[in-house]
Design an enzyme around this catalytic site. Structure first.
Site, short mmCIF file in Angstrom:
data_model
loop_
_atom_site.label_atom_id
_atom_site.label_comp_id
_atom_site.label_asym_id
_atom_site.label_seq_id
_atom_site.Cartn_x
_atom_site.Cartn_y
_atom_site.Cartn_z
N GLN A 284 0.82 -1.22 0.00
CA GLN A 284 0.00 0.00 0.00
C GLN A 284 0.86 1.27 0.00
O GLN A 284 0.51 2.26 -0.65
CB GLN A 284 -0.93 0.00 1.22
CG GLN A 284 -1.98 1.09 1.12
CD GLN A 284 -2.86 1.14 2.34
OE1 GLN A 284 -2.37 1.17 3.48
NE2 GLN A 284 -4.15 1.14 2.13
N GLU A 369 16.10 29.68 -17.28
CA GLU A 369 15.00 30.59 -17.61
C GLU A 369 14.33 31.13 -16.35
O GLU A 369 13.11 31.28 -16.29
CB GLU A 369 13.96 29.87 -18.49
CG GLU A 369 14.14 30.09 -19.97
CD GLU A 369 15.33 29.32 -20.53
OE1 GLU A 369 16.44 29.89 -20.46
OE2 GLU A 369 15.16 28.22 -21.04
N SER A 372 13.45 28.79 -9.51
CA SER A 372 12.17 28.71 -8.77
C SER A 372 12.02 29.90 -7.81
O SER A 372 10.93 30.47 -7.69
CB SER A 372 12.12 27.41 -7.97
OG SER A 372 12.13 26.32 -8.84
C1 LIG Z 1 22.50 24.03 -18.36
C2 LIG Z 1 22.20 25.50 -18.42
C3 LIG Z 1 21.80 26.06 -19.62
C4 LIG Z 1 21.56 27.44 -19.70
N1 LIG Z 1 21.27 27.99 -20.92
C5 LIG Z 1 21.22 29.33 -21.04
C6 LIG Z 1 21.10 29.96 -22.33
O1 LIG Z 1 20.97 29.29 -23.35
N2 LIG Z 1 21.11 31.32 -22.40
C7 LIG Z 1 21.23 32.11 -21.29
O2 LIG Z 1 21.25 33.31 -21.43
N3 LIG Z 1 21.34 31.55 -20.05
C8 LIG Z 1 21.34 30.19 -19.91
N4 LIG Z 1 21.48 29.61 -18.66
C9 LIG Z 1 21.56 30.48 -17.48
C10 LIG Z 1 20.37 30.37 -16.54
O3 LIG Z 1 19.24 31.01 -17.07
C11 LIG Z 1 20.82 30.95 -15.18
O4 LIG Z 1 21.75 30.01 -14.64
C12 LIG Z 1 19.70 31.21 -14.24
O5 LIG Z 1 18.89 32.27 -14.67
C13 LIG Z 1 20.21 31.53 -12.82
O6 LIG Z 1 21.20 32.50 -12.85
P1 LIG Z 1 22.60 32.25 -12.08
O7 LIG Z 1 23.09 30.90 -12.46
O8 LIG Z 1 23.48 33.39 -12.33
O9 LIG Z 1 22.19 32.17 -10.55
P2 LIG Z 1 22.21 33.41 -9.51
O10 LIG Z 1 21.46 34.55 -10.07
O11 LIG Z 1 23.62 33.64 -9.08
O12 LIG Z 1 21.40 32.79 -8.30
C14 LIG Z 1 21.98 31.81 -7.44
C15 LIG Z 1 20.89 31.27 -6.51
O13 LIG Z 1 20.39 32.35 -5.70
C16 LIG Z 1 18.98 32.43 -5.85
N5 LIG Z 1 18.59 33.84 -5.84
C17 LIG Z 1 19.10 34.84 -6.60
N6 LIG Z 1 18.49 36.00 -6.32
C18 LIG Z 1 17.54 35.72 -5.39
C19 LIG Z 1 16.54 36.48 -4.71
N7 LIG Z 1 16.36 37.78 -4.98
N8 LIG Z 1 15.75 35.86 -3.80
C20 LIG Z 1 15.89 34.55 -3.54
N9 LIG Z 1 16.80 33.76 -4.15
C21 LIG Z 1 17.62 34.34 -5.07
C22 LIG Z 1 18.67 31.80 -7.19
O14 LIG Z 1 17.36 31.27 -7.21
C23 LIG Z 1 19.70 30.68 -7.26
O15 LIG Z 1 19.21 29.56 -6.54
C24 LIG Z 1 21.68 28.24 -18.54
C25 LIG Z 1 22.05 27.65 -17.32
C26 LIG Z 1 22.32 26.31 -17.26
C27 LIG Z 1 22.76 25.72 -15.94
#
Ligand SMILES: Cc1cc2nc3c(=O)[nH]c(=O)nc-3n(C[C@H](O)[C@H](O)[C@H](O)COP(=O)(O)OP(=O)(O)OC[C@H]3O[C@@H](n4cnc5c(N)ncnc54)[C@H](O)[C@@H]3O)c2cc1C
Length: 402
Positions: A284, A369, A372
């Site tokens: 279950q 993109e 969360s």
């Molecule tokens: C496999 C992969 C493919 C990708 N492809 C593309 C692409 O084709 N083109 C492109 O332009 N980008 C691309 N990205 C980038 C992606 O969109 C970013 O990684 C994403 O938007 C998060 O940005 P960051 O990694 O700089 O994280 P950060 O902005 O440094 O954030 C780090 C953490 O802090 C949290 N955080 C940040 N600010 C806040 C807040 N104000 N409140 C609460 N939590 C917060 C975030 O949720 C995250 O968990 C890609 C990333 C990956 C890993």
């Protein structure tokens, strides 16, 4: 046989027929390739060419540019169907849209007419270069510059994590095109890969989404003619947001399709594996786990489909609904793939079984993109602002002390 035609558009029969074709493609071609695609992080050309030749990429583009312009309600079902077996394949469908939309919607018409038909057939590929080392979530803080010089712009900066950069023929680059700080200073450009000064770095090794590699893109005094500017000067942020709304709904569809595949595999495994004298599925606790996952997934699917219909109807609050659909589906998708792997026990942890691939792939949907956390911020901020401006008379608290 009913097929899509630019004249009759997407009739209900044409939608059903196209979905059935995609379903057959998934079962006969994409599914059988998926495990191999998931083993090595190099661009999955066979999968890409197959999707292109079957007209799946074309669904993202307007008919005037050779596309078949499927409504979002159909797109999410196509993406979901493919993601049920292969995240890389599904991400090619959403990625082609993400990188092609700024050209189809914002390039000067003659430039769009030259390029978009070739994106729709997969002859050309574009990548979307927004993120930078110091600007991911905080896109408005990006520092790549675009200085106007006569008829041209000169771009300098570094973009990172750019999906399909290793194979792209061109890039959408969002840069700071004027002295205005924040989002209003951003402008979008279409930059050819072979432009002098543009260099794609080595592939960046990653956890999942094999088949769809990423790399940094370096721009050193890259000259771009003004005819390759997308939209007006200062509209780069708006263009990026418009493009990302579609991509976010796509992320929800990928997460839901993958979670569906994971549940189907876990349910099947539960009929084969026996513990304590019974099949797993007869316990279950296991039935309840499967029931919870399937019920929550169906709720998320309904949210995503409602969001897709809002998109098709031009809902002015679509950005918030896309955030809701994405955060709900991708967080749930992570939980479901993790729990399904748990149901496989030790086998789930082995590379022999697809669940470890599904779980690794699920993580990216919560980050790409817009993470969360950022989407929850978008939704919460919207609710607070809306409440400050207008309340239903029955809910008005203005007479009460706070
Ligand atoms: C496999 C992969 C493919 C990708 N492809 C593309 C692409 O084709 N083109 C492109 O332009 N980008 C691309 N990205 C980038 C992606 O969109 C970013 O990684 C994403 O938007 C998060 O940005 P960051 O990694 O700089 O994280 P950060 O902005 O440094 O954030 C780090 C953490 O802090 C949290 N955080 C940040 N600010 C806040 C807040 N104000 N409140 C609460 N939590 C917060 C975030 O949720 C995250 O968990 C890609 C990333 C990956 C890993």
């Amino acid at each position: 046989m009913t097929t899509f035609s630019a004249k009759s558009g997407w009739t209900p029969e044409a939608e059903i027929e196209f979905l059935a074709r995609v379903e057959a493609l998934v079962e006969e071609r994409i599914g059988p390739m998926a495990n191999e695609v998931g083993k090595v992080d190099e661009f999955a050309w066979d999968t890409f060419r197959l999707l292109a030749s079957e007209g799946v990429f074309a669904t993202a583009f307007p008919t005037r540019f050779g596309g078949s312009e499927a409504p979002m309600r159909l797109r999410v079902r196509i993406i979901e169907s493919i993601a049920r077996v292969c995240s890389a394949a599904a991400s090619m469908v959403t990625g082609t849209d993400l990188s092609g939309r700024p050209i189809a919607a914002y390039a000067p018409p003659d430039l769009a007419a030259q390029i978009v038909p070739r994106l729709a057939t997969g002859e050309l590929q574009c990548a979307f270069a927004l993120t930078e080392r110091a600007a991911g979530s905080d896109v408005a803080g990006l520092t790549t510059t675009a200085h106007r010089q006569g008829d041209s712009w000169v771009l300098n900066g570094i973009k990172r994590y750019i999906t399909r950069a290793p194979v792209a023929d061109m890039f959408i680059v969002v840069a700071r095109g004027n002295e205005v700080p924040g989002a209003a200073g951003l402008t979008a450009f279409l930059v050819d890969r072979n432009s002098p000064g543009l260099e794609v770095g080595p592939m960046q090794p990653k956890l999942g989404w094999y088949g769809s590699p990423i790399a940094e893109v370096f721009l050193r005094d890259v000259e771009v003619n003004d005819s390759r500017r997308l939209g007006d000067d200062g509209k780069g942020f708006t263009i990026a947001q418009d493009t990302l709304i579609r991509a976010r709904i796509g992320h929800a569809a990928i997460a839901i399709g993958r979670a569906q595949g994971a549940i189907e595999m876990a349910a099947q495994y539960s009929t084969r594996r026996r513990t304590f004298g019974r099949s797993l599925g007869e316990h279950q606790g296991v039935q309840w786990m499967l029931a919870d996952m399937a019920t929550q997934l169906e709720a998320s699917r309904c949210l995503m489909q409602a969001c897709a219909r809002r998109y098709d109807a031009g809902d002015p609050e679509i950005a918030v609904h896309a955030s809701m659909a994405k955060v709900h589906a991708t967080d749930l998708g992570m939980r479901i793939t993790t729990d399904c792997l748990q149901l496989f026990g030790g086998n789930g942890y082995l590379k022999d079984f697809p669940l470890e691939r599904f779980m690794r792939d699920a993580k990216l949907n919560q980050i790409g993109e817009g993470s969360s956390e950022i989407h929850k911020t978008v939704i919460g901020r919207h609710l607070v602002r809306k409440a400050a401006n207008a309340l239903h008379p029955c809910l008005d608290l203005s007479g009460l002390e706070s």
